[in-house]
Scaffold this active site. Structure first.
Site, PDB file in Angstrom:
ATOM      1  N   CYS A  96       0.851  -1.183   0.000  1.00  0.00           N
ATOM      2  CA  CYS A  96       0.000   0.000   0.000  1.00  0.00           C
ATOM      3  C   CYS A  96       0.892   1.239   0.000  1.00  0.00           C
ATOM      4  CB  CYS A  96      -0.905   0.019   1.227  1.00  0.00           C
ATOM      5  SG  CYS A  96      -2.091   1.380   1.145  1.00  0.00           S
ATOM      6  N   ASP A 228      -6.652  10.232  -4.619  1.00  0.00           N
ATOM      7  CA  ASP A 228      -5.961   9.243  -3.783  1.00  0.00           C
ATOM      8  C   ASP A 228      -4.624   8.894  -4.449  1.00  0.00           C
ATOM      9  OD1 ASP A 228      -5.519   7.463  -1.755  1.00  0.00           O
ATOM     10  OD2 ASP A 228      -7.262   6.196  -2.162  1.00  0.00           O
ATOM     11  N   ASN A 229      -3.748   8.289  -3.680  1.00  0.00           N
ATOM     12  CA  ASN A 229      -2.484   7.761  -4.214  1.00  0.00           C
ATOM     13  C   ASN A 229      -1.618   8.808  -4.908  1.00  0.00           C
ATOM     14  OD1 ASN A 229      -2.793   5.056  -3.291  1.00  0.00           O
ATOM     15  ND2 ASN A 229      -4.395   4.794  -4.827  1.00  0.00           N
TER      16      ASN A 229
HETATM   17  N1  MTE Z   1      -9.831  -2.066  -5.648  1.00  0.00           N
HETATM   18  C1  MTE Z   1     -11.104  -1.802  -5.346  1.00  0.00           C
HETATM   19  N2  MTE Z   1     -12.064  -2.170  -6.208  1.00  0.00           N
HETATM   20  N3  MTE Z   1     -11.449  -1.173  -4.194  1.00  0.00           N
HETATM   21  C2  MTE Z   1     -10.476  -0.762  -3.293  1.00  0.00           C
HETATM   22  O1  MTE Z   1     -10.823  -0.205  -2.235  1.00  0.00           O
HETATM   23  N4  MTE Z   1      -8.067  -0.601  -2.800  1.00  0.00           N
HETATM   24  C3  MTE Z   1      -6.773  -0.442  -3.472  1.00  0.00           C
HETATM   25  C4  MTE Z   1      -6.448  -1.668  -4.318  1.00  0.00           C
HETATM   26  N5  MTE Z   1      -7.572  -2.023  -5.140  1.00  0.00           N
HETATM   27  C5  MTE Z   1      -9.115  -1.014  -3.600  1.00  0.00           C
HETATM   28  C6  MTE Z   1      -8.837  -1.715  -4.810  1.00  0.00           C
HETATM   29  C7  MTE Z   1      -5.663  -0.212  -2.585  1.00  0.00           C
HETATM   30  S1  MTE Z   1      -5.455   1.398  -2.043  1.00  0.00           S
HETATM   31  C8  MTE Z   1      -4.742  -1.191  -2.301  1.00  0.00           C
HETATM   32  S2  MTE Z   1      -3.330  -0.826  -1.397  1.00  0.00           S
HETATM   33  C9  MTE Z   1      -4.928  -2.578  -2.740  1.00  0.00           C
HETATM   34  O2  MTE Z   1      -6.138  -2.744  -3.469  1.00  0.00           O
HETATM   35  C10 MTE Z   1      -4.960  -3.508  -1.558  1.00  0.00           C
HETATM   36  O3  MTE Z   1      -5.090  -4.849  -1.947  1.00  0.00           O
HETATM   37  P1  MTE Z   1      -5.321  -5.959  -0.850  1.00  0.00           P
HETATM   38  O4  MTE Z   1      -6.450  -5.523   0.055  1.00  0.00           O
HETATM   39  O5  MTE Z   1      -5.611  -7.233  -1.577  1.00  0.00           O
HETATM   40  O6  MTE Z   1      -4.036  -6.078  -0.069  1.00  0.00           O
END
Ligand code: MTE
Length: 400
Positions: A96, A228-229
């Site tokens: 993350c 975000d990010n």
């Molecule tokens: N994809 C969806 N559809 N919804 C989400 O909230 N979170 C993202 C990403 N993909 C997210 C997502 C984020 S910020 C991260 S760091 C990773 O998924 C986390 O993946 P994990 O929960 O399998 O470790």
């Protein structure tokens, strides 16, 4: 009950936000003790909202579309993905962008919850190379990006983001559509039944519960791609960033590749070193990773606040999976296409004499990758508190 009451979860996981949505990391020592591959029970979870509920009998018919700037739009089912495409397995570390954010929040509160250093995990992901699917849709010549969208409906729309089309088309980047994790179906928290996996980049690009791939000329305009990010310039504070949307729409500040980072797992933060009647040496150990397929090439330890550094030993467990023998272990399905790149964490260790540790106050670690990118001494604070990677420090606690 929460909207996620149907999702099984391990009690060892540490909750980083309230009850819902679910955001967790394992205690660092537990994560580290698991070794190279993280079991699904302790794999970190970053969810923005509720986990979409998918009945098992509906999984083969899970559909996603390939649309936008393509000559041949597609609707693909999971069944089709398994039968009509070659399936591969790659070991990939997900991180993350908020990993280690807690240290930023201590210095100055950011807009983000406090990850410790365990917002990182590794699995063998099984699925189809995204390029194979995009190729069949035949992108138009002016197309430059692949936008992805998940099934989780959030306050600002579906979760979505984008990556460059030419990254997707580069087989050495290993960008994939995964349905399996460590030999089993993805767990609900990790995108069951289908997710994107973008190796070497922040986890936020690896869209879970994938429903759409949209080929475009511009980066994603999804709310979560824009707000975000990102690492905004350090002088932009929460108030200023809320007032001025121009900070967010500048794609130069969007994070893609991970940067070099590392942490010390042993000694743990509250561990007391047995300094009397103890063995002569203590093995200081931890993990390191970098981004963009760049391998960590050194990890250095200091016990004098960074005046002098010692070279640790590094182990690259992923290399075992590159070997033919191991490929056989995984039923021949481990297909390394990217022989030149590295998308996994590695483990460093260094023996230090107890006598020397007795005279020190803390232990520092810093890692460098093959492009000579090195972790900085100083923190770069930013409003989302992301990509925190200064030298990692553990204070030495001695036995009374
Ligand atoms: N994809 C969806 N559809 N919804 C989400 O909230 N979170 C993202 C990403 N993909 C997210 C997502 C984020 S910020 C991260 S760091 C990773 O998924 C986390 O993946 P994990 O929960 O399998 O470790």
């Amino acid at each position: 009950p929460t909207p996620d009451s149907h999702v099984p979860r391990d009690p060892r996981l540490i909750r980083l936000t309230g009850v819902h949505p679910f955001n967790v990391e394992a205690p660092l020592t537990d994560l580290f003790n698991e070794g190279f591959l993280t079991s699904p029970e302790l794999f970190y979870v970053r969810n923005h909202g509720a986990v979409p509920l998918v009945q098992d009998e509906d999984i083969p018919n899970w559909e996603f579309t390939v649309e936008g700037m393509v000559a041949n739009p597609l609707t693909v089912t999971l069944k089709g993905l398994l039968s009509e495409y070659e399936n591969v397995t790659y070991p990939i570390t997900l991180v993350c962008a908020g990993n280690r954010r807690k240290e930023q929040n201590v210095v100055r509160k950011s807009k983000g919850f406090s990850w410790g250093p365990a917002g990182v995990s590794t699995a063998l992901f099984t699925g189809v190379v995204m390029k194979d699917v995009i190729e069949r849709a035949r992108p138009l010549r002016r197309a430059k990006y692949v936008c992805m969208e998940g099934a989780d409906k959030l306050p600002n729309g579906y979760y979505g983001t984008s990556v460059k089309l030419n990254w997707v088309m580069d087989p050495n980047r290993g960008i994939m559509l995964a349905h399996g994790m460590n030999g089993e179906m993805l767990r609900p928290d990790h995108g069951k039944p289908l997710r994107a996996v973008i190796p070497g980049q922040i986890g936020g690009r690896s869209v879970k519960w994938l429903k759409k791939l949209i080929v475009t000329a511009e980066p994603s305009d999804n709310w979560y791609h824009i707000y975000d990010n990102r690492v905004l310039p350090t002088m932009v504070d929460p108030d200023e960033s809320a007032r001025n949307p121009a900070w967010w729409t500048d794609d130069r500040y969007a994070i893609y590749d991970l940067s070099p980072n590392s942490a010390i797992a042993f000694p743990a933060h509250n561990e007391k070193l047995p300094l009397q009647d103890a063995p002569e040496k203590y093995t200081v150990r931890g993990y390191a990773y970098s981004g963009g397929g760049r391998r960590i090439t050194r990890a250095e330890v200091s016990i004098d606040k960074g005046k002098t550094w010692r070279l640790s030993n590094i182990e690259y467990p992923e290399d075992r999976y590159r070997a033919y023998e191991d490929r056989q272990l995984f039923g021949g399905r481990l297909d390394m296409d990217w022989r030149e790149a590295s998308f996994c964490w590695c483990f460093w260790s260094l023996d230090i004499s107890i006598e020397e540790l007795q005279g020190a106050n803390d232990i520092l670690i810093r890692a460098m990758d093959e492009s000579m990118n090195i972790q900085p001494r100083d923190m770069y604070w930013s409003v989302l508190g992301m990509m925190n990677n200064p030298w990692f420090r553990v204070v030495i606690h001695k036995e009374d």
